[in-house]
Design an enzyme around this catalytic site. Structure first.
Site, short mmCIF file in Angstrom:
data_model
loop_
_atom_site.label_atom_id
_atom_site.label_comp_id
_atom_site.label_asym_id
_atom_site.label_seq_id
_atom_site.Cartn_x
_atom_site.Cartn_y
_atom_site.Cartn_z
N ASP A 294 39.07 36.28 31.46
CA ASP A 294 40.30 35.93 32.17
C ASP A 294 39.95 35.43 33.58
O ASP A 294 39.11 36.01 34.26
CB ASP A 294 41.18 37.19 32.26
CG ASP A 294 42.55 36.92 32.86
OD1 ASP A 294 43.04 35.78 32.75
OD2 ASP A 294 43.14 37.87 33.42
N HIS B 294 52.05 36.70 38.74
CA HIS B 294 51.10 37.79 38.52
C HIS B 294 51.63 39.07 39.17
O HIS B 294 52.26 39.03 40.22
CB HIS B 294 49.74 37.45 39.15
CG HIS B 294 48.95 36.44 38.39
ND1 HIS B 294 48.64 35.21 38.90
CD2 HIS B 294 48.40 36.48 37.15
CE1 HIS B 294 47.92 34.53 38.01
NE2 HIS B 294 47.76 35.28 36.94
N GLY C 92 51.01 36.78 33.69
CA GLY C 92 52.03 37.59 34.35
C GLY C 92 53.06 38.16 33.39
O GLY C 92 54.23 38.33 33.74
#
Length: 280
Positions: A82, A178, A206
């Site tokens: 990520d 996020h 998010g």
């Protein structure tokens, strides 16, 4: 089964018409809690880690933990990097055995992002794994320097960006944020526009703050992957904090960490089912 290549996981997601969660791990307890929940749900999923969280364990240890547990699972799981913000992040994760990666060039201008992303794509293709890229900066703790007006993905740039970089998934900004400090405002019209021109599946970051009914709609717009981190991290921290508040002399670490793992399991399992409108 062994860890699944990200390409294969995307195919399974498309075949089953589900949205895959992408749950962020940090350590052994979060890893096991996530994977137990995935197996219980039976829905194919990504488990992922960002370079900012890799310092606790290291890429090889994460691969070892995830792959060992995945071996005894029947539900497909891919291990994803990520927010790789450096080319070195992608190299380290790929060589360690990750089966999918993200390169995040959203802080660059359009042309620089293309150049930066394509370098990572060319490298990952040599290992046969897919690359997620980002176009449009997602608000929140990852990009707290970006204004909302400048952050949303421009649909006019999507097709060119994907074709010139060769990326396999595209993380977009459509009002998602996020973390849990800011409230997401999903622009479904923009999501629709982007889907109509994107040659690849879309990714929403998010996911912790987005209502489940909004996530459920996203499968209509070729959203294949929803990132979830804050929800499960909070569950872990609250569980450990509760143990301390209940007994300031608590020294049974196994009990405390088992409860934290269970809290992660409950959060992830509920999220997987609710995202896909599965009744418990």
């Amino acid at each position: 089964m062994p860890l699944v290549n990200g390409y294969r996981l995307l195919d399974i997601i498309k075949e089953r018409k589900v949205i895959a969660g992408a749950f962020n791990t940090t350590n052994l307890e979060t890893t096991v809690g996530i994977l137990k929940a995935v197996e219980e749900s039976g829905i194919p999923t990504f488990i992922q880690v960002a370079p900012t969280n890799i310092t606790l364990a290291g890429y090889e240890y994460i691969v070892d933990m995830v792959s060992r547990y995945a071996e005894k699972m029947d539900t497909p799981v891919a291990l994803h990097l990520d927010h790789g913000k450096k080319f070195e992040d992608v190299k380290l994760a790929t060589r360690a055995g990750f089966t999918s990666v993200m390169i995040d060039g959203a802080s660059y201008d359009f042309e620089e992002n293309i150049t930066f992303t394509k370098k990572a794509v060319d490298f990952a293709k040599g290992y046969g794994i897919p690359v997620e890229a980002e176009l449009g900066a997602i608000l929140g703790k990852e990009d707290d320097h970006v204004s909302e007006a400048d952050s949303k993905t421009n649909p006019e740039q999507v097709k060119e960006f994907v074709e010139r970089t060769g990326c396999d998934m595209l993380a977009i900004s459509v009002g998602n944020v996020h973390g849990l400090e800011d409230e997401p405002r999903i622009d479904f019209e923009l999501l629709k526009e982007i889907n109509e021109v994107s040659p690849v599946p879309l990714v929403i970051h998010g996911g912790s703050g987005i209502p489940d009914e909004h996530i459920q709609r996203m499968v209509e717009f070729n959203v294949a992957k929803i990132n979830i981190a804050s929800d499960l991290r909070q569950s872990y921290i609250k569980s450990v904090g509760k143990a301390y508040e209940e007994n300031r002399n608590e020294a049974n670490l196994i009990k405390v960490l088992q409860n934290a793992e269970d809290a992660v399991f409950e959060t992830v399992h509920a999220k997987i089912l609710s995202m896909n409108a599965v009744e418990v």
